[in-house]
Design an enzyme around this catalytic site. Structure first.
Site, short mmCIF file in Angstrom:
data_model
loop_
_atom_site.label_atom_id
_atom_site.label_comp_id
_atom_site.label_asym_id
_atom_site.label_seq_id
_atom_site.Cartn_x
_atom_site.Cartn_y
_atom_site.Cartn_z
N ASN A 1 -2.12 -2.91 -8.70
CA ASN A 1 -3.21 -2.43 -9.58
C ASN A 1 -3.95 -1.27 -8.94
O ASN A 1 -4.32 -0.30 -9.61
CB ASN A 1 -4.25 -3.54 -9.81
CG ASN A 1 -3.71 -4.67 -10.65
OD1 ASN A 1 -2.80 -4.47 -11.43
ND2 ASN A 1 -4.30 -5.84 -10.49
N GLY B 1 10.63 30.34 -17.61
CA GLY B 1 12.01 30.82 -17.71
C GLY B 1 12.78 30.53 -16.43
O GLY B 1 12.59 29.48 -15.80
N GLU C 1 6.06 1.85 -9.01
CA GLU C 1 4.80 1.21 -9.42
C GLU C 1 4.89 0.68 -10.86
O GLU C 1 3.93 0.73 -11.62
CB GLU C 1 3.63 2.20 -9.34
CG GLU C 1 3.39 2.75 -7.96
CD GLU C 1 2.56 1.83 -7.10
OE1 GLU C 1 2.23 0.73 -7.57
OE2 GLU C 1 2.27 2.22 -5.97
N GLY C 2 6.07 0.21 -11.24
CA GLY C 2 6.29 -0.28 -12.60
C GLY C 2 6.85 0.85 -13.44
O GLY C 2 6.19 1.87 -13.63
#
Ligand code: TGC
Ligand code: FAD
Length: 397
Positions: free
Chosen positions: A253, A352, A376-377
């Site tokens: 978290n 470009g 992290e997920g």
């Protein structure tokens, strides 16, 4: 700063702060942002292309990060700066405008290695490791992922078993940021009491690391395998304060919150490069920024950056109020990473052919963001976490 009139009063206009977010920050938060920005401008941006190419992040940077108070900055005591969450986020924003590898280093050190020691460690463990990690003398890493257990860490095979009062650790961890340079590894393993965290110092017999070679993403960051072969640890190597998957997920978290901000730093660096290129590069006798299609790209990029920053600030204020929930973190990580990678790719089109070189930051950021989208997920895991919160139905089990 350009001035534009909207028919009311001339308003100061900063193309990199359309929502005037800076005005919402406290003096202390602005000071953190500006101090880190100066460090990134002076010490990182002139060299980052070379580091990315060479596949390194110089160790000498680490004590510099420590001197700036950035390592474990949102933690209290033990030499940590004890800032609020918004300041931590702003530091991530500016560091990742330099490079995701730099923000990763700070995320792993503070949120994934120091945080569990601070939150779940004994007083002796905190005293032993945190001051040196805060100063940058010691580096930490966080070993959760395994070769066969990525999105599903509950299926990990690394195991710690008792042998008298000692622990014996067997197994391996994969894709571990800072693994090869870490002085201390926070390693999550199955035990008879569920998943526990262990502190494994470098040099412990039975523990070695192998760095991952030939990465095309996050090159200015060390990524390693950690191998444990009958690795004997003393009784007090275990973090006493937590058991179960809640331990490592609570650390995530913290780090995911930093990513909510950091990704917008990478996006903004790409946007700024594209904007300045668009107003100077001439084709068909005029700047490419005068073409409506280019302006639409720039406008869409700016809108997503402003939305992402407003979301980051909102989540930061919630975190500082102690009200931030994991699904809210997932909203921020999913949205801001997904938008940042889209912005980096769009910026590349504006540049470009020049956009494919290391002379400009955009493809470096786009490549880095491929890792950020996965670690992290993954995007899918955050979609499913949000889906679970919305429906009350668990897609994982
Ligand atoms: P589930 O049954 O949902 O939960 C198990 C226990 O954990 C608790 N929990 C949380 N606690 C704190 N924070 C969270 N975000 C939490 N999510 C769940 C939950 O309450 C429960 O606690 P308890 O006490 O009731 O047992 O677990 P699950 O097996 O269904 O898995 C859920 C899922 C898939 C969301 C989770 O496994 C997950 O997040 N997977 C993704 C794995 C991941 O993100 N790995 C990251 C590795 S570290 C990394 O990538 C570092 S990158 C480094 C850098 O920044 O450079
Ligand atoms: P998998 O889990 O095998 O996923 C593969 C694909 O399947 C993904 O698209 C995923 O979203 C999808 N998928 C999986 N399950 C589901 C599902 N239920 N529904 C739908 N789709 C699904 N880990 C650490 O522990 N510490 C670190 O410091 C660390 N640093 C990293 C640094 C880098 C540069 C990278 C690239 C990774 C790092 N990781 C670290 C590992 C990272 O957390 C994992 O790569 C991540 O959790 C995904 O695991 P995986 O790669 O095994 O992919």
């Amino acid at each position: 700063m350009r001035r534009v009139s909207f028919g009311v009063a001339p308003a100061p206009f900063d193309p990199t702060d359309l929502s005037a977010l800076g005005a919402e920050l406290s003096d202390e938060e602005r000071l953190v942002r500006d101090t880190v920005r100066k460090f990134v401008n002076d010490a990182v941006l002139p060299e980052i292309g070379h580091w990315f190419e060479a596949g390194e992040l110089p160790r000498e940077l680490v004590p510099e990060l420590g001197k700036l108070g950035l390592l474990g900055m949102h933690l209290e005591g033990y030499g940590c700066a004890g800032t609020n969450a918004v300041s931590y986020g702003l530091a991530g924003l500016v560091l990742e405008a330099g490079d995701s590898g730099l923000r990763s280093f700070v995320s792993v050190q503070g949120s994934l290695a120091m945080y569990p020691i601070r939150a779940y460690g004994s007083e002796e463990q905190r005293q032993q490791w945190l001051p040196g990690m805060a100063s940058g003398e010691l580096v930490g890493c966080f070993g959760l992922t395994e070769p066969d257990a990525g999105s599903d860490p509950a299926s990990m095979r690394t195991r710690a078993r008792r042998d008298g009062s000692d622990w014996i650790l067997d197994g391996s961890k994969m894709w571990i940021t800072n693994g090869g340079i870490a002085d201390i590894a926070v390693v999550w393993a199955q035990t008879d009491d569920g998943i526990r965290g262990f502190l494994v110092p470098r040099g412990t017999p039975g523990f070695h690391t192998n760095d991952v070679a030939r990465k095309l993403s996050l090159r200015a960051s060390v990524t390693s395998e950690l191998v444990f072969d009958s690795c004997r640890l003393p009784e007090d190597a275990v973090l006493p304060g937590v058991s179960g998957l809640r331990g490592p997920l609570s650390c995530l978290n913290e780090a995911r919150f930093g990513i909510v901000w950091g990704t917008m730093g990478a996006a903004r660096a790409c946007f700024e490069a594209a904007l300045s290129y668009a107003v100077t590069r001439q084709q068909f006798g005029k700047p490419i920024g005068s073409f409506q299609l280019t302006q639409a790209k720039l406008a869409d990029m700016a809108v997503e950056i402003e939305k992402g920053l407003l979301l980051a600030l909102h989540l930061g204020r919630l975190k500082d109020a102690g009200k931030l929930t994991p699904p809210q973190v997932s909203i921020g990580k999913l949205n801001n990473t997904r938008e940042a990678i889209a912005i980096a790719r769009t910026a590349r089109t504006i540049l470009g052919a020049n956009g494919v070189t290391l002379e400009y930051p955009v493809l470096r950021h786009a490549n880095n963001l491929e890792s950020v989208l996965t670690y992290e997920g993954t995007a899918e895991i955050h979609q499913l976490t949000i889906g679970r919160a919305l429906t009350g139905l668990d897609a994982f089990s």
